[in-house]
Design an enzyme around this catalytic site. Structure first.
Site, mmCIF file in Angstrom:
data_model
loop_
_atom_site.group_PDB
_atom_site.id
_atom_site.type_symbol
_atom_site.label_atom_id
_atom_site.label_comp_id
_atom_site.label_asym_id
_atom_site.label_seq_id
_atom_site.Cartn_x
_atom_site.Cartn_y
_atom_site.Cartn_z
ATOM 1 N N GLY A 125 -44.786 -30.988 -59.420
ATOM 2 C CA GLY A 125 -44.444 -29.618 -59.805
ATOM 3 C C GLY A 125 -45.288 -28.536 -59.174
ATOM 4 O O GLY A 125 -44.953 -27.357 -59.311
ATOM 5 N N ALA A 153 -60.441 -20.270 -59.954
ATOM 6 C CA ALA A 153 -61.741 -20.629 -60.514
ATOM 7 C C ALA A 153 -61.575 -21.822 -61.452
ATOM 8 O O ALA A 153 -60.491 -22.105 -61.952
ATOM 9 C CB ALA A 153 -62.331 -19.446 -61.271
ATOM 10 N N GLU A 211 -58.535 -30.275 -41.563
ATOM 11 C CA GLU A 211 -57.371 -31.080 -41.935
ATOM 12 C C GLU A 211 -56.140 -30.631 -41.152
ATOM 13 O O GLU A 211 -55.370 -31.457 -40.632
ATOM 14 C CB GLU A 211 -57.102 -30.967 -43.433
ATOM 15 C CG GLU A 211 -55.876 -31.763 -43.885
ATOM 16 C CD GLU A 211 -55.610 -31.665 -45.374
ATOM 17 O OE1 GLU A 211 -54.558 -32.171 -45.808
ATOM 18 O OE2 GLU A 211 -56.449 -31.082 -46.101
ATOM 19 N N GLN A 218 -28.137 -33.833 -14.630
ATOM 20 C CA GLN A 218 -28.825 -32.544 -14.745
ATOM 21 C C GLN A 218 -29.184 -32.228 -16.192
ATOM 22 O O GLN A 218 -30.271 -31.702 -16.470
ATOM 23 C CB GLN A 218 -27.945 -31.428 -14.177
ATOM 24 C CG GLN A 218 -28.647 -30.070 -14.143
ATOM 25 C CD GLN A 218 -27.755 -28.962 -13.620
ATOM 26 O OE1 GLN A 218 -26.812 -28.570 -14.297
ATOM 27 N NE2 GLN A 218 -28.047 -28.465 -12.418
ATOM 28 N N THR A 230 -47.144 -26.493 -45.980
ATOM 29 C CA THR A 230 -45.852 -26.415 -45.302
ATOM 30 C C THR A 230 -45.865 -25.347 -44.205
ATOM 31 O O THR A 230 -46.739 -24.474 -44.166
ATOM 32 C CB THR A 230 -44.746 -26.068 -46.304
ATOM 33 O OG1 THR A 230 -44.996 -24.752 -46.830
ATOM 34 C CG2 THR A 230 -44.689 -27.083 -47.449
#
Length: 388
Positions: free
Chosen positions: A136, A187, A250, A287, A373
């Site tokens: 979710g 936080a 990452e 081609q 994403t």
């Protein structure tokens, strides 16, 4: 080292090229013959990680005192990623272990934690994963609902995580959960290291994915898992800041993989069209074939220039998050286009799983999803344009 001949890659030195030769030989001899076995099992077997550990591939950035290679930079990691792509094989969840989890432990762990975990991480005996995504929430890291509450000196962890790469066989999992609440959703997040044998920790079945069949991905469940204070990584409540500071590497790792996979797909397809005969002549003589592959080669050259620049900036500790988002966006979108064009030139054979291009096409799709994403990357980049 396999390199596109039209690209002058000055990024690597002789030590990287020698290392690439060693990695390539290992992949051809010890991994390539077993790819079908790993896909059937849904994971790369642990003996491969231990063998890679003996060669020094698993602990490249781990200090020598803890059994690693002691590399300060990221280029040797990139060599491994590229060679896996060029050899058209898989090392399962290893890249998460080396490129994502290891930097968190190196930068945040106490000396005691490093002594406990790093030797096994370097040898391949202790494999790791990181659990951020929840059912979710997707890319909304600030929306995590897994909770940590104090109980004496320990923490009690409850919640669920999903799409966890390496989760099926990881011995140590860095779990991000909410340790306090407030108006600021960013936080109050804390990282704890969950060990596989902790009571209350369980794993779901491996997810049956479109691609990356040999990379175990699963759901994880935490039911009153007691985590000792000695397993808190970094400072309480600072996880979002840690996650933000590590996302650049990452995303660069994903971009390096996508770029190398695009190179591999083009090389594979060039070989195929040279040999395949259609209507009495070689497919490569048409081609349409020549123009299609020429277009992919030009785009790949642009992608290589961008990713090499990002790698160089990362070595200098200068790769900012928006720049990492740019290279991740460009190279993963390129990856998808190249894989699609190359499969098309294989015709019906390209849709058969035994053909490498079929697996490469399926594997390409998730690159635009994990690590943030393409839409998230565009949002990050757009903020730098100061449009509002």
């Amino acid at each position: 080292m396999t390199l596109r001949p039209q690209l002058d890659r000055t990024l690597y030195g002789d030590e990287h090229r020698d290392f690439a030769d060693m990695v390539g030989a290992f992949l051809r001899d010890d991994v390539a013959p077993r790819v079908a076995e790993f896909e059937a099992a849904g994971m790369v077997h642990r003996d491969v990680y231990r063998a890679a550990g003996r060669l020094g591939l698993v602990g490249l950035q781990i200090p020598e005192e803890h059994g690693g290679g002691g590399q300060d930079g990221f280029l040797f990691n990139c060599v491994v990623t590229e060679q896996v792509a060029y050899e058209r094989v898989t090392l399962g969840s290893l890249r998460v272990h080396t490129d994502v989890v290891t930097p968190y432990v190196l930068s945040l762990a106490t000396d005691e934690q490093k002594r406990r975990w790093l030797p096994g991480m370097a040898s391949g005996e202790l494999m790791t994963s990181i659990a951020m995504t929840e059912p979710g929430t997707g890319s909304d890291l600030a929306g995590m609902r897994a909770t940590l509450r104090r109980d004496g000196a320990d923490w009690i962890l409850n919640g669920a995580k999903t799409f966890i790469t390496g989760g099926a066989q990881a011995d140590l999992i860095l779990v991000v959960a909410r340790s306090s609440s407030g108006d600021d959703r960013r936080a109050g997040l804390t990282i704890v290291a969950v060990e596989a044998d902790m009571p209350g920790f369980s794993r779901g079945a491996k997810l049956d994915k479109l691609g990356l069949k040999a990379q175990d991905t699963t759901e994880l469940f935490f039911d009153d898992v007691r985590v000792p204070a000695a397993n808190v990584l970094g400072e309480e409540g600072e996880a979002f800041r840690y996650l933000s500071s590590h996302l650049a590497q990452e995303r660069l790792s994903i971009a390096v993989n996508s770029q190398a996979q695009a190179v591999a797909a083009l090389d594979l397809t060039c070989d195929y069209v040279r040999e395949r005969e259609v209507f009495g002549q070689r497919l490569g003589a048409f081609q349409n074939t020549r123009f299609a592959l020429a277009e992919q080669a030009a785009q790949i050259a642009a992608g290589q220039a961008l990713v090499d620049q990002a790698m160089a900036r990362h070595e200098r500790r200068e790769l900012a998050p928006p720049a990492a988002a740019q290279v991740k966006l460009f190279c993963t979108e390129l990856h998808g286009r190249v894989a699609d064009a190359c499969l098309q030139l294989h015709g019906g054979y390209g849709y058969v799983w035994e053909q490498d291009i079929c697996r490469m096409y399926a594997d390409a799709r998730v690159a635009r999803i994990y690590g943030g994403t393409s839409e998230v990357m565009k949002s990050i980049i757009a903020r730098t344009l100061q449009l509002t």
